[in-house]
Design an enzyme around this catalytic site. Sequence first.
Site, PDB file in Angstrom:
ATOM      1  N   ASN A  11     -60.954 -37.895 -56.438  1.00 34.46           N
ATOM      2  CA  ASN A  11     -61.724 -39.100 -56.113  1.00 34.46           C
ATOM      3  C   ASN A  11     -60.988 -40.286 -56.736  1.00 34.46           C
ATOM      4  O   ASN A  11     -61.011 -40.457 -57.950  1.00 34.46           O
ATOM      5  CB  ASN A  11     -63.141 -38.971 -56.701  1.00 34.46           C
ATOM      6  CG  ASN A  11     -63.933 -40.259 -56.589  1.00 34.46           C
ATOM      7  OD1 ASN A  11     -63.586 -41.149 -55.817  1.00 34.46           O
ATOM      8  ND2 ASN A  11     -65.013 -40.357 -57.358  1.00 34.46           N
ATOM      9  N   TRP A  12     -60.349 -41.056 -55.898  1.00 33.98           N
ATOM     10  CA  TRP A  12     -59.562 -42.192 -56.415  1.00 33.98           C
ATOM     11  C   TRP A  12     -60.431 -43.393 -56.786  1.00 33.98           C
ATOM     12  O   TRP A  12     -59.936 -44.364 -57.325  1.00 33.98           O
ATOM     13  CB  TRP A  12     -58.517 -42.620 -55.370  1.00 33.98           C
ATOM     14  CG  TRP A  12     -57.268 -41.786 -55.396  1.00 33.98           C
ATOM     15  CD1 TRP A  12     -57.119 -40.546 -55.948  1.00 33.98           C
ATOM     16  CD2 TRP A  12     -55.986 -42.147 -54.862  1.00 33.98           C
ATOM     17  NE1 TRP A  12     -55.823 -40.111 -55.784  1.00 33.98           N
ATOM     18  CE2 TRP A  12     -55.107 -41.070 -55.120  1.00 33.98           C
ATOM     19  CE3 TRP A  12     -55.493 -43.258 -54.187  1.00 33.98           C
ATOM     20  CZ2 TRP A  12     -53.774 -41.075 -54.727  1.00 33.98           C
ATOM     21  CZ3 TRP A  12     -54.163 -43.278 -53.787  1.00 33.98           C
ATOM     22  CH2 TRP A  12     -53.308 -42.192 -54.059  1.00 33.98           C
ATOM     23  N   LYS A  13     -61.710 -43.335 -56.455  1.00 28.76           N
ATOM     24  CA  LYS A  13     -62.606 -44.469 -56.716  1.00 28.76           C
ATOM     25  C   LYS A  13     -61.983 -45.756 -56.125  1.00 28.76           C
ATOM     26  O   LYS A  13     -61.278 -45.670 -55.141  1.00 28.76           O
ATOM     27  CB  LYS A  13     -62.912 -44.606 -58.205  1.00 28.76           C
ATOM     28  CG  LYS A  13     -63.299 -43.274 -58.843  1.00 28.76           C
ATOM     29  CD  LYS A  13     -63.861 -43.440 -60.215  1.00 28.76           C
ATOM     30  CE  LYS A  13     -63.995 -42.085 -60.882  1.00 28.76           C
ATOM     31  NZ  LYS A  13     -64.991 -42.061 -61.911  1.00 28.76           N
ATOM     32  N   HIS A  95     -72.399 -39.890 -55.409  1.00 28.72           N
ATOM     33  CA  HIS A  95     -71.669 -39.971 -56.690  1.00 28.72           C
ATOM     34  C   HIS A  95     -72.533 -40.768 -57.677  1.00 28.72           C
ATOM     35  O   HIS A  95     -73.174 -41.739 -57.293  1.00 28.72           O
ATOM     36  CB  HIS A  95     -70.307 -40.644 -56.480  1.00 28.72           C
ATOM     37  CG  HIS A  95     -69.425 -40.513 -57.681  1.00 28.72           C
ATOM     38  ND1 HIS A  95     -69.579 -41.291 -58.800  1.00 28.72           N
ATOM     39  CD2 HIS A  95     -68.398 -39.663 -57.949  1.00 28.72           C
ATOM     40  CE1 HIS A  95     -68.673 -40.936 -59.706  1.00 28.72           C
ATOM     41  NE2 HIS A  95     -67.947 -39.944 -59.213  1.00 28.72           N
ATOM     42  N   GLU A  97     -71.849 -42.931 -59.781  1.00 33.21           N
ATOM     43  CA  GLU A  97     -71.557 -44.366 -59.856  1.00 33.21           C
ATOM     44  C   GLU A  97     -72.327 -45.114 -58.768  1.00 33.21           C
ATOM     45  O   GLU A  97     -72.707 -46.267 -58.944  1.00 33.21           O
ATOM     46  CB  GLU A  97     -70.041 -44.604 -59.757  1.00 33.21           C
ATOM     47  CG  GLU A  97     -69.369 -44.242 -61.078  1.00 33.21           C
ATOM     48  CD  GLU A  97     -67.908 -43.874 -60.956  1.00 33.21           C
ATOM     49  OE1 GLU A  97     -67.279 -44.145 -59.921  1.00 33.21           O
ATOM     50  OE2 GLU A  97     -67.392 -43.289 -61.931  1.00 33.21           O
ATOM     51  N   GLU A 165     -71.693 -32.941 -61.704  1.00 34.15           N
ATOM     52  CA  GLU A 165     -70.948 -33.898 -62.528  1.00 34.15           C
ATOM     53  C   GLU A 165     -71.870 -34.534 -63.570  1.00 34.15           C
ATOM     54  O   GLU A 165     -72.582 -35.499 -63.253  1.00 34.15           O
ATOM     55  CB  GLU A 165     -70.382 -35.019 -61.656  1.00 34.15           C
ATOM     56  CG  GLU A 165     -69.414 -34.564 -60.593  1.00 34.15           C
ATOM     57  CD  GLU A 165     -68.463 -35.686 -60.228  1.00 34.15           C
ATOM     58  OE1 GLU A 165     -67.256 -35.507 -60.400  1.00 34.15           O
ATOM     59  OE2 GLU A 165     -68.934 -36.761 -59.812  1.00 34.15           O
ATOM     60  N   GLY A 171     -65.181 -39.774 -66.776  1.00 30.99           N
ATOM     61  CA  GLY A 171     -64.289 -40.816 -67.308  1.00 30.99           C
ATOM     62  C   GLY A 171     -64.356 -41.001 -68.811  1.00 30.99           C
ATOM     63  O   GLY A 171     -63.851 -41.987 -69.337  1.00 30.99           O
ATOM     64  N   SER A 211     -64.115 -35.428 -66.361  1.00 31.55           N
ATOM     65  CA  SER A 211     -62.988 -35.319 -67.308  1.00 31.55           C
ATOM     66  C   SER A 211     -62.188 -34.023 -67.170  1.00 31.55           C
ATOM     67  O   SER A 211     -61.712 -33.471 -68.166  1.00 31.55           O
ATOM     68  CB  SER A 211     -63.478 -35.503 -68.750  1.00 31.55           C
ATOM     69  OG  SER A 211     -63.983 -36.811 -68.923  1.00 31.55           O
TER      70      SER A 211
HETATM   71  C1  PEP Z   1     -65.447 -38.557 -60.806  1.00 38.78           C
HETATM   72  O1  PEP Z   1     -65.258 -39.739 -60.641  1.00 38.78           O
HETATM   73  O2  PEP Z   1     -66.085 -37.912 -59.972  1.00 38.78           O
HETATM   74  C2  PEP Z   1     -64.918 -37.921 -62.010  1.00 38.78           C
HETATM   75  C3  PEP Z   1     -65.207 -36.670 -62.243  1.00 38.78           C
HETATM   76  O3  PEP Z   1     -64.127 -38.702 -62.825  1.00 38.78           O
HETATM   77  P1  PEP Z   1     -63.225 -38.204 -64.065  1.00 38.78           P
HETATM   78  O4  PEP Z   1     -62.502 -36.958 -63.621  1.00 38.78           O
HETATM   79  O5  PEP Z   1     -62.308 -39.335 -64.334  1.00 38.78           O
HETATM   80  O6  PEP Z   1     -64.161 -37.903 -65.184  1.00 38.78           O
END
Ligand code: PEP
Length: 251
Positions: A11-13, A95, A97, A165, A171, A211
């Site tokens: 997931n590049w966001k 997600h 976010e 998640e 992050g 992470s």
């Molecule tokens: C995500 O954005 O779904 C995610 C898991 O981010 P990260 O791997 O950076 O924690």
Amino acid sequence: MKKRNYLIAGNWKMNGTLGSLREVIELDKALNNPEIELVLCLPATIIHPAVKKVLSTHLRIGAQNCHHHQEGAFTGDVSAKMLKDIGANFVIVGHSERRQAYGETSELVKEKASAVINEGLMTIICVGETEEQKNNSQTEEIVCAQVKKSMPNAANEKNTVIAYEPIWAIGTGKVPSLDDIKKIHGSIRSLLGKIKGEDVSQRMRILYGGSVKPGNAKDIFCLEDVDGALVGGASLKAADLVEIAKYAQVY
Ligand code: PEP
């Protein structure tokens, strides 16, 4: 017995421009194990150019969100139909976010997932608890309620993946204990059994996200009900994602 192929989803966001397509090309060349599926969920602006760069069949391109309607007066939004039109195969919905910053509820997430499924695409439905909920021992309750409310009736193993998640792990460099990941993935799997039946529940993939890095992927992937990962930060560099994907094996 092998029931599920691993899926590694990046997931590049809100990162990446046309110049970043070099990472897509590198990833495309690096891995060709047909039993590991890879998908990069990119910003909408570079989905089509990325689709045109991919030559192999093991790398798919996906999106990070969609509107729940096919078309209409929704300024600035993009529908699953439009994403399909430009070659996306996967769409992340729910997600954290988006749940947090845009107030997306599980009911809306379900509508978005339905829109994705109706287009014949694969949806990755994200669920996860906050740090406060975890500290109050509410993880199972929160996550199972999100799965129940976010999953469309039409969801099955061919059109839906669940991504667990924990919000506090995204992050931050923090990761739940392996025991905690194992426990919640087991709870999600048994819930899927109750909602969808044993066959679908044994075939639907449940990813861990939060992470994931080359240094911790192997231990996480060894857990029984973990079928891959949703990777944010570490998916921006092809070399890191390749390293993570190498730890995925078929069981
Ligand atoms: C995500 O954005 O779904 C995610 C898991 O981010 P990260 O791997 O950076 O924690």
